[in-house]
Enzyme design. Sequence first.
Site, PDB file in Angstrom:
ATOM      1  N   ALA A  33      -7.533  17.420 -37.738  1.00 20.02           N
ATOM      2  CA  ALA A  33      -6.826  18.631 -38.167  1.00 20.02           C
ATOM      3  C   ALA A  33      -6.929  19.676 -37.071  1.00 20.02           C
ATOM      4  O   ALA A  33      -7.983  19.830 -36.446  1.00 20.02           O
ATOM      5  CB  ALA A  33      -7.413  19.166 -39.476  1.00 20.02           C
ATOM      6  N   GLU A  34      -5.841  20.405 -36.855  1.00 18.96           N
ATOM      7  CA  GLU A  34      -5.757  21.362 -35.743  1.00 18.96           C
ATOM      8  C   GLU A  34      -6.874  22.389 -35.763  1.00 18.96           C
ATOM      9  O   GLU A  34      -7.265  22.905 -34.705  1.00 18.96           O
ATOM     10  CB  GLU A  34      -4.420  22.130 -35.778  1.00 18.96           C
ATOM     11  CG  GLU A  34      -3.196  21.285 -35.527  1.00 18.96           C
ATOM     12  CD  GLU A  34      -2.573  20.841 -36.823  1.00 18.96           C
ATOM     13  OE1 GLU A  34      -3.259  20.127 -37.605  1.00 18.96           O
ATOM     14  OE2 GLU A  34      -1.415  21.210 -37.071  1.00 18.96           O
ATOM     15  N   ASN A  35      -7.379  22.714 -36.949  1.00 22.86           N
ATOM     16  CA  ASN A  35      -8.428  23.725 -37.028  1.00 22.86           C
ATOM     17  C   ASN A  35      -9.804  23.159 -36.670  1.00 22.86           C
ATOM     18  O   ASN A  35     -10.819  23.785 -36.961  1.00 22.86           O
ATOM     19  CB  ASN A  35      -8.449  24.385 -38.410  1.00 22.86           C
ATOM     20  CG  ASN A  35      -8.578  23.400 -39.550  1.00 22.86           C
ATOM     21  OD1 ASN A  35      -8.010  22.315 -39.493  1.00 22.86           O
ATOM     22  ND2 ASN A  35      -9.309  23.757 -40.571  1.00 22.86           N
ATOM     23  N   GLY A  36      -9.821  21.993 -36.038  1.00 21.42           N
ATOM     24  CA  GLY A  36     -11.064  21.518 -35.440  1.00 21.42           C
ATOM     25  C   GLY A  36     -11.854  20.527 -36.253  1.00 21.42           C
ATOM     26  O   GLY A  36     -13.057  20.365 -36.046  1.00 21.42           O
ATOM     27  N   SER A  74      -9.828  21.466 -29.986  1.00 17.96           N
ATOM     28  CA  SER A  74      -9.009  20.718 -30.934  1.00 17.96           C
ATOM     29  C   SER A  74      -7.626  20.446 -30.352  1.00 17.96           C
ATOM     30  O   SER A  74      -7.080  19.340 -30.484  1.00 17.96           O
ATOM     31  CB  SER A  74      -8.885  21.508 -32.237  1.00 17.96           C
ATOM     32  OG  SER A  74      -8.132  20.771 -33.167  1.00 17.96           O
TER      33      SER A  74
END
Lengths: 214, 214, 243, 243
Positions: free
Chosen positions: B49-52, B91
């Site tokens: 997920a892009e938020n890490g 990320s």
Amino acid sequence: MDITPLDRNGMAAWCARDIPEGWLVNLGIGIPTLVADFVPADREVIFHAENGVIGVGPAPAPDAINPFLINASTTHVTLRTGGSYVHHADSFAIARGGHLDLCVLGAFEVAENGDIANWARSADEPVKQVGGAMDLAIGAQRLWVVMEHTTREGEPRIRQRCTYPLTAKGVVKRVYTNLAVLDLTAHGFVVRDMIPGMTLEALQERTEARLLSG
Amino acid sequence: MDITPLDRNGMAAWCARDIPEGWLVNLGIGIPTLVADFVPADREVIFHAENGVIGVGPAPAPDAINPFLINASTTHVTLRTGGSYVHHADSFAIARGGHLDLCVLGAFEVAENGDIANWARSADEPVKQVGGAMDLAIGAQRLWVVMEHTTREGEPRIRQRCTYPLTAKGVVKRVYTNLAVLDLTAHGFVVRDMIPGMTLEALQERTEARLLSG
Amino acid sequence: MTGDARQFTATVSTAADGRATLPRMIDKFVHSMADAMTGIADGSTILLGGFGDVGTPTALLDGLIQQGARDLTIVAVAGGRDGSAIEQLLSLGRVRKLICSFVRPASLSGRLLQRGDLEVEIIPQGTMAERMRAAGAGITGFYTPTGADTLLAEGRETREIGGRLCLLEYPLPGDVALIEAWSADRWGNLTYRDSAQNFNPVMAMAAKLTIAMTRNVAALGELAPETIVTPGIFVNRVLHVPL
Amino acid sequence: MTGDARQFTATVSTAADGRATLPRMIDKFVHSMADAMTGIADGSTILLGGFGDVGTPTALLDGLIQQGARDLTIVAVAGGRDGSAIEQLLSLGRVRKLICSFVRPASLSGRLLQRGDLEVEIIPQGTMAERMRAAGAGITGFYTPTGADTLLAEGRETREIGGRLCLLEYPLPGDVALIEAWSADRWGNLTYRDSAQNFNPVMAMAAKLTIAMTRNVAALGELAPETIVTPGIFVNRVLHVPL
């Protein structure tokens, strides 16, 4: 009066006294590394090492060496309480990104325009010792240099212009030598301190750049 | 024979079956996020997920929500055993650096040259919803799209050329719609699968780009 | 006798640097919101951490609203939902420009944008994070294929590298970063909980003044070095805001 | 009835990707040095982790020597002291080019260089780390003031940014990275001990094939997520080499 030039420890100690509590400081290899030994342990100065150590502490006792903990000179060190680790790209992000309050480097020459030369004695020298000095020199908030005032042959190292290949341009802020402390100002080198017995005239004789009294 | 277009879950499940064990996969918001629900829990697919979050797991039980753990759709999720966290720059280094085996995005349109449009319906649209789609689209090893085959008005979304502003050029590899699965090859779209009752001719009628039989 | 600088009484003063010369333990904790917000000037660029509600320093945003700075440029992942602190800043007319990766049509930022009443710069989310990292890392520009083939590249400098069209991007520094941590010590070392890192560590590097709110306070040395995500050297002030 | 893909028997094969379609647990451990070194081709660029003796994957370098690949480009912090594994690779004539931040005059690499018998590219240490990060992060080029005013900039592209001369630097990717970890699990998640991170996490990102030796083996889930420095997604093979 005889003058007794400082030895390596003397130069390191001179520099160490001027590092205030709370600064983040990178010490280059050679004499600069000795500076940490002269910062009192209860003064919270945070030493950064290029290999990703934030909060380098003093050397360990010989029977308490941690083989996984070295500084940029590959000497065994300790981690100060509050210290932490980062990888090499983040470590140089700290240097390049302007987060070092101070970097102390050794040098062959510095010049009154702030240039520093510390990695090669000629452009043709085949074996180049760049290391991390260029990154540190351009990135730190202040660059201080600790070096002998002249070469062994008595040639000046405080120059009008560097004669050796540059490490970085216009970055030097202060120089500690075995004879004096010089600040680099908009007007050139200003003498801030000298060892006992040294005079401005005698110092100027050993210096190519023009010296101003502080 | 009647045809029954797939619903959102049906499209997600169709896509999920084709994700092999061991892949690192980013699922865009919307239908792509549903894909994870159709990957069996014992198949080790690592969702990014892009938020890490590396190793996004299924939704938590309602009484076991961790308020500090969300996915890129800001939905509460769990962390799979073996998962870990990174910050936003790292990320997207994963996304942009080619480390994603697969990214699945929704789209308004895809074209036979591999272009994808998924963030604005016109160049003048004031409210732009770029998010992380551009970084993901250019960086993943494979970009698959999951979307309805046509607009609600019956306009084709599988285009010769996109009519909406592009997200990225030449990156789409496969499309799952509510009617068919299309692979994008050097020759254009090749039909890999169709829902029961669908024919190549009927599918072509709903498609602007030329379709090749697989 | 070897020379030893310790024998000299003269000390080169560092007061010219504007720093205190008296030894003083490093302690970045501030004890009131007012102290945390001191000196934030009108016209500042504020980097605002968080993603959704996770890692978002809501209390600090409330503090910023109280503090009163105006004409702000806000950098955040998105334009804020209605009910968010960003919406409140916007509705008070305190935001001159919003830099973010998307704006929801159904939000105040979306409505202001549609009316032409707000300057908004949209940046792909990864580019936004990388531009802030560049600011923190002293990288003065970088090339990325992200967005190079899109409307966002119009009128901007591109370059083909390795057969791929790339956009030139510049650093995105902040005057102030407002971030949320899970635990902090007096050096400003920070840990984050689960997915609450997101933009926070990057913004901490990228701002001149980084202000962290922390849910927990640790004694120096209590945070294991290998769990520290943001070294305290990136943090200027820490305010304890219990969960 | 709602459509549900699970009712279909036809499955779109992914065999065209050259990947197995049968479910298979992720397990990156290899059980012999030969397996660890499989497929390293002549002419490869090898990123070699470590700084001094710390974090240096000496056993893997010995394995590379056994494996026999030649005509190598070695990327490492330095040219290696006499007695190091780099010296052994050099003395066996297996290195075509050395990319490093410095070379000691009193070392085999220094002597070869002085005789003109070795191609050496000297890169400032921070630029070297950043170029590998760029390779791993999909950054296709970046500007830095580092070295811009020096001999290293001769004949190269520079650009003034913000009043400062900057050098254009390109990514430095590897075919193979050889790194050392402290602990690893079967996903390839890695931790490092103390200052043994150095170049290792960056090189892990920057190579097509990352091979880690680990001092310890952890069960999946045993490494706390907040202590994992290199997520396993950057690691291809792990070999257990006890301390």
